[in-house]
Design a protein around this motif. Structure first.
Motif, PDB file in Angstrom:
ATOM      1  N   PRO A 235       0.839  -1.212   0.000  1.00  0.00           N
ATOM      2  CA  PRO A 235       0.000   0.000   0.000  1.00  0.00           C
ATOM      3  C   PRO A 235       0.865   1.250   0.000  1.00  0.00           C
ATOM      4  N   LEU A 236       0.573   2.187  -0.908  1.00  0.00           N
ATOM      5  CA  LEU A 236       1.445   3.351  -1.068  1.00  0.00           C
ATOM      6  C   LEU A 236       1.201   4.397   0.009  1.00  0.00           C
ATOM      7  N   PHE A 237      -0.039   4.675   0.417  1.00  0.00           N
ATOM      8  CA  PHE A 237      -0.278   5.663   1.477  1.00  0.00           C
ATOM      9  C   PHE A 237       0.543   5.313   2.706  1.00  0.00           C
ATOM     10  N   GLN A 238       0.642   4.051   3.019  1.00  0.00           N
ATOM     11  CA  GLN A 238       1.362   3.630   4.221  1.00  0.00           C
ATOM     12  C   GLN A 238       2.854   3.912   4.043  1.00  0.00           C
ATOM     13  N   ASP A 239       3.392   3.639   2.875  1.00  0.00           N
ATOM     14  CA  ASP A 239       4.811   3.953   2.650  1.00  0.00           C
ATOM     15  C   ASP A 239       5.043   5.445   2.857  1.00  0.00           C
ATOM     16  N   VAL A 240       4.150   6.259   2.301  1.00  0.00           N
ATOM     17  CA  VAL A 240       4.329   7.717   2.403  1.00  0.00           C
ATOM     18  C   VAL A 240       4.231   8.150   3.859  1.00  0.00           C
ATOM     19  N   PHE A 241       3.260   7.592   4.568  1.00  0.00           N
ATOM     20  CA  PHE A 241       3.155   7.934   6.008  1.00  0.00           C
ATOM     21  C   PHE A 241       4.462   7.592   6.723  1.00  0.00           C
ATOM     22  N   GLY A 242       4.917   6.372   6.544  1.00  0.00           N
ATOM     23  CA  GLY A 242       6.088   5.912   7.295  1.00  0.00           C
ATOM     24  C   GLY A 242       7.333   6.713   6.970  1.00  0.00           C
ATOM     25  N   LYS A 243       7.562   6.971   5.694  1.00  0.00           N
ATOM     26  CA  LYS A 243       8.782   7.702   5.303  1.00  0.00           C
ATOM     27  C   LYS A 243       8.691   9.175   5.689  1.00  0.00           C
ATOM     28  N   THR A 244       7.477   9.727   5.630  1.00  0.00           N
ATOM     29  CA  THR A 244       7.306  11.141   6.008  1.00  0.00           C
ATOM     30  C   THR A 244       7.446  11.321   7.511  1.00  0.00           C
ATOM     31  N   LEU A 245       6.898  10.377   8.264  1.00  0.00           N
ATOM     32  CA  LEU A 245       7.026  10.471   9.727  1.00  0.00           C
ATOM     33  C   LEU A 245       8.494  10.455  10.120  1.00  0.00           C
ATOM     34  N   LEU A 246       9.269   9.586   9.506  1.00  0.00           N
ATOM     35  CA  LEU A 246      10.701   9.536   9.815  1.00  0.00           C
ATOM     36  C   LEU A 246      11.358  10.860   9.438  1.00  0.00           C
ATOM     37  N   LYS A 247      11.016  11.368   8.271  1.00  0.00           N
ATOM     38  CA  LYS A 247      11.625  12.633   7.812  1.00  0.00           C
ATOM     39  C   LYS A 247      11.317  13.768   8.778  1.00  0.00           C
ATOM     40  N   LEU A 248      10.046  13.859   9.202  1.00  0.00           N
ATOM     41  CA  LEU A 248       9.668  14.926  10.142  1.00  0.00           C
ATOM     42  C   LEU A 248      10.352  14.725  11.489  1.00  0.00           C
ATOM     43  N   ALA A 249      10.429  13.461  11.919  1.00  0.00           N
ATOM     44  CA  ALA A 249      11.013  13.175  13.248  1.00  0.00           C
ATOM     45  C   ALA A 249      12.499  13.514  13.282  1.00  0.00           C
ATOM     46  N   LEU A 250      13.159  13.327  12.156  1.00  0.00           N
ATOM     47  CA  LEU A 250      14.590  13.621  12.106  1.00  0.00           C
ATOM     48  C   LEU A 250      14.852  15.126  12.271  1.00  0.00           C
ATOM     49  N   SER A 251      13.858  15.941  11.924  1.00  0.00           N
ATOM     50  CA  SER A 251      14.080  17.385  12.087  1.00  0.00           C
ATOM     51  C   SER A 251      13.237  17.975  13.219  1.00  0.00           C
ATOM     52  N   ASN A 252      12.502  17.144  13.913  1.00  0.00           N
ATOM     53  CA  ASN A 252      11.708  17.661  15.049  1.00  0.00           C
ATOM     54  C   ASN A 252      11.789  16.633  16.172  1.00  0.00           C
ATOM     55  N   GLU A 253      12.658  16.899  17.134  1.00  0.00           N
ATOM     56  CA  GLU A 253      12.945  15.888  18.161  1.00  0.00           C
ATOM     57  C   GLU A 253      11.761  15.655  19.115  1.00  0.00           C
TER      58      GLU A 253
END
Ligand SMILES: Cc1ncc(C[n+]2csc(CCOP(=O)(O)OP(=O)(O)O)c2C)c(N)n1
Ligand SMILES: CC(=O)[C@@H](O)[C@H](O)COP(=O)(O)O
Ligand SMILES: [Mg+2]
Length: 646
Positions: free
Chosen positions: A326-344
């Protein structure tokens, strides 16, 4: 369906009479049943690992207990394929989880052997306790009630509520705890550690067990003094082991752990304890995926593997009815990591679905900031609230239908305190083969009535990323983003993220005769329907994506209310109280008097099938939407190109 000759699984359209089979043939019955399940699920996708793990347990239960008179409740019910095959559904099993076919979970509508409807975790003890107490109140002398619950399901608070009550109610419940150290992902939490460390020695249990039988025969143990004996047991056990057994500490007799793949041993112990008075637990140790090496080796992937080649163990991940990841899930997971890396401040919270929601990307990179709290949705929400109260920013990902379990936690612990929690409701809308228990159809309605909530639904993956980026802005309060399984539509989704203006929708297409308002991914079906309508009729259709259900874009609705006399709303959620209702309320309260049609999920439960079949049945695919609208505004098929009566 090709018919293999499974020597014992060859009963046609009737329950197999296991009691007519000699006990020493039961292992052969298990072999046949296991192979039948492997062969069937390899062709018709479903849950595999959990079903293979309970083959012996299922055969033993149906050998020892007099089903359907004796009630069996399967917790979650994803492991009940063997139960269904043995109880007269062998020949329909190829329709499992298919449109108008067998349900993937036990449901009383399907068979009297399915004692209780399941699908959501941790309900079996409560339901079985209710049945056991009822049986005693009705003075039914010989009815056994059995709850079969996994170690994952035991991490759900409801299971403990049932246990707690079982210990004080008059009942003869048998709880079979299937311990395989797995949920979908590895089981998390102290309870599963407890199960691993449980120090009940086999020796102690054998002595106690034989002594109990002997004292019973000598009429020393009777029902009314059993409590004292149990307490005596506990003190003996407490001295023999360095900890009290949690079950016996609640006056629930504990037996085990026993080998859950020794069908003869299971028959023996179940036969011996089935008539013991009072609540009892039989702790069985099993292997998830037992008997099929790929499933034993990789239990998470083989929980629901999709189609696969039985001989090679190769999974087909791209055949038509087994969607690509499922693509929405990939986008969620990769975006969450991206945001988390810049927002502790960002934390990831999941109630036992890290793989399912793709929180695994962040879990691998930032393991200290991802919390799999077990199958405990209420706890996940209130745990997130605690974190938010201390200034962190939890992204709490819960499947829309599982979030139903945590409704008061959202109101009482998050919204009332206006805390910054981002609820990512995955599997929103029609999910497909999991059916009525799992469709995420109620969240727009059940969230909309809660004060302080911001509720949004992305129409595609780029919108999902922008909503996640928006949600992490300071002081957003409780923020809900709901999105479906899969629905991949955008290949180049990695565009720069931007903060969206809250309560701002978007006009996707101008028009004159009719306004269609959509929320979330219904925009895609609407766009196709508009093309179809405008090709077939002289009609000019406007299309608006509302994007935010709450707060809603009032300026846009004023503009629409002033301009259009025909308005259609479309949502993949219940019509009652959903997005269309919000628009209806707005138009009425502001004295706009358009004709307004709400398209969505009617006031009934939606069964299982592929999303395509179900959206077609509901009239929510492009053809169905176009037909509903043209019928509603008075087009008639044989009056092609007629100017619409508007
Ligand atoms: C309320 C709820 N939350 C989450 C799920 C998703 N889910 C289905 S099976 C499962 C794991 C169950 O583990 P266990 O009870 O140990 O059964 P096993 O698969 O090991 O046989 C989960 C989390 C669910 N069905 N219901
Ligand atoms: C039985 C159960 O509840 C889960 O296995 C559920 O079927 C997972 O759904 P997804 O496959 O959409 O993650
Ligand atoms: Mg388990």
């Amino acid at each position: 369906m090709e018919k293999k000759d499974y020597q014992y699984i060859n009963h046609i359209n009737s329950p197999i009479d296991l009691k007519a089979i000699s006990r020493n043939e039961l292992p052969a019955v298990c072999d046949d049943l296991r192979q039948f399940i492997i062969d069937e699920v390899s062709k018709n996708p479903g849950h595999l690992g959990s079903n293979l793990g309970v083959v012996e347990l299922t055969v033993a239960i149906h050998y020892v207990f007099d089903t359907p008179h004796d009630r069996i409740i399967w917790d979650v019910g994803h492991q009940a394929y063997g139960h269904k095959i043995l109880t007269g559904r062998r020949d329909q099993f190829y329709t499992n989880r298919q449109f108008k076919g067998l349900c993937g979970f036990p449901t009383p509508k399907e068979s009297e052997y399915d004692s209780f409807g399941v699908g959501h975790s941790s309900t079996s003890i409560s339901a079985a306790l209710g049945m056991s107490v009822a049986s005693l109140l009705k003075e039914e002398k010989n009815r056994n009630v059995v709850a079969v619950i996994g170690d994952g399901a035991m991490t759900g608070g409801l299971a403990f509520e049932g246990l707690n009550n079982a210990s004080v109610n008059k009942n003869n419940l048998l709880i079979i705890l299937n311990d395989n150290q797995m949920a979908i992902d590895p089981v998390q939490g102290g309870f599963t550690q407890y199960l691993v460390d449980i120090t009940t020695s086999r020796t102690y249990n054998k002595i106690r067990f034989r002594a109990a039988n002997l004292l019973k025969k000598m009429n020393i143990i009777t029902d009314n003094n059993i409590q004292r004996i149990t307490k005596f047991n506990n003190s003996v056990k407490a001295t023999l082991s360095n900890q009290n057994n949690i079950f016996e500490g609640m006056n629930i007799r504990y037996f085990g752990p026993v080998d859950g793949h020794d069908v003869d041993g299971l028959v023996r112990i179940m036969s011996e304890i089935k008539n013991f008075k009072g609540p009892k637990v039989l702790h069985v140790i099993t292997k998830k995926g037992k008997g099929y090496e790929p499933a034993e080796k990789s239990a998470t992937v083989w929980h629901a593997p999709g189609k696969f080649n039985v001989e090679t163990g190769e999974r087909n991940t791209c055949v038509p009815n087994n969607p690509t990841p499922p693509l929405f899930q990939d986008v969620f997971g990769k975006t969450l990591l991206k945001l988390a890396l810049s927002n502790e401040k960002i934390m990831g919270i999941t109630p036992a679905m890290p793989s399912g929601c793709s929180m695994t990307f962040m879990q691998q990179e930032l393991p200290d900031r991802v919390f799999d709290v077990g199958i405990a949705e209420g706890h996940a929400v209130t745990f997130s609230a605690g974190m938010a109260k201390e200034g962190l920013l939890p992204f709490c990902n819960i499947y829309s239908s599982f979030m139903q379990r945590a409704y008061d936690n959202v109101i009482h612990d998050v919204a009332l305190q206006n805390l910054n929690v981002v609820f990512c409701l995955d599997r929103a809308g029609i999910v497909g083969s999991d059916g009525a228990t799992h469709h995420g159809l109620f969240d727009l309605a059940y969230m909309r009535c809660i004060p302080n909530m911001t509720i949004a639904a992305p129409r595609n993956e780029i919108e999902l990323r922008n909503l996640m980026y928006t949600a992490q802005q300071p002081d957003m309060g409780p923020f809900v983003i709901r999105y479906p399984r899969g629905k991949g539509t955008i290949v180049d989704w990695r565009q720069p993220m931007r903060a969206l203006e809250i309560a701002k929708g978007e006009c996707l297409k101008e028009g004159e005769d009719l306004a269609i308002l959509t929320i979330g991914t219904m925009a895609t079906n609407a766009q196709k329907a508009i093309e179809q309508m405008e090709n077939e009729w002289e009609i000019s259709v406007a299309h608006y994506d509302i994007r935010f259900l709450k707060p809603i874009d009032e300026a846009m609705l004023h503009e629409i209310g002033k301009k259009f006399k025909q308005i259609v709303t479309i949502e993949d959620g219940v019509i009652q109280g959903g997005f269309g209702s919000a628009v209806l309320e707005f138009m009425s309260e502001h004295n706009y008097t358009p004709r307004l049609k709400r398209l969505g999920i009617p006031d009934s439960f939606v069964e299982h099938g592929t999303p395509e079949e179900l959206y077609n049945m509901l009239g929510l695919d492009a053809e169905g939407i176009a037909k509903s609208i043209t019928d509603w505004i008075g087009c008639s098929k044989n009056l092609k190109h007629e100017k619409l009566k508007v």
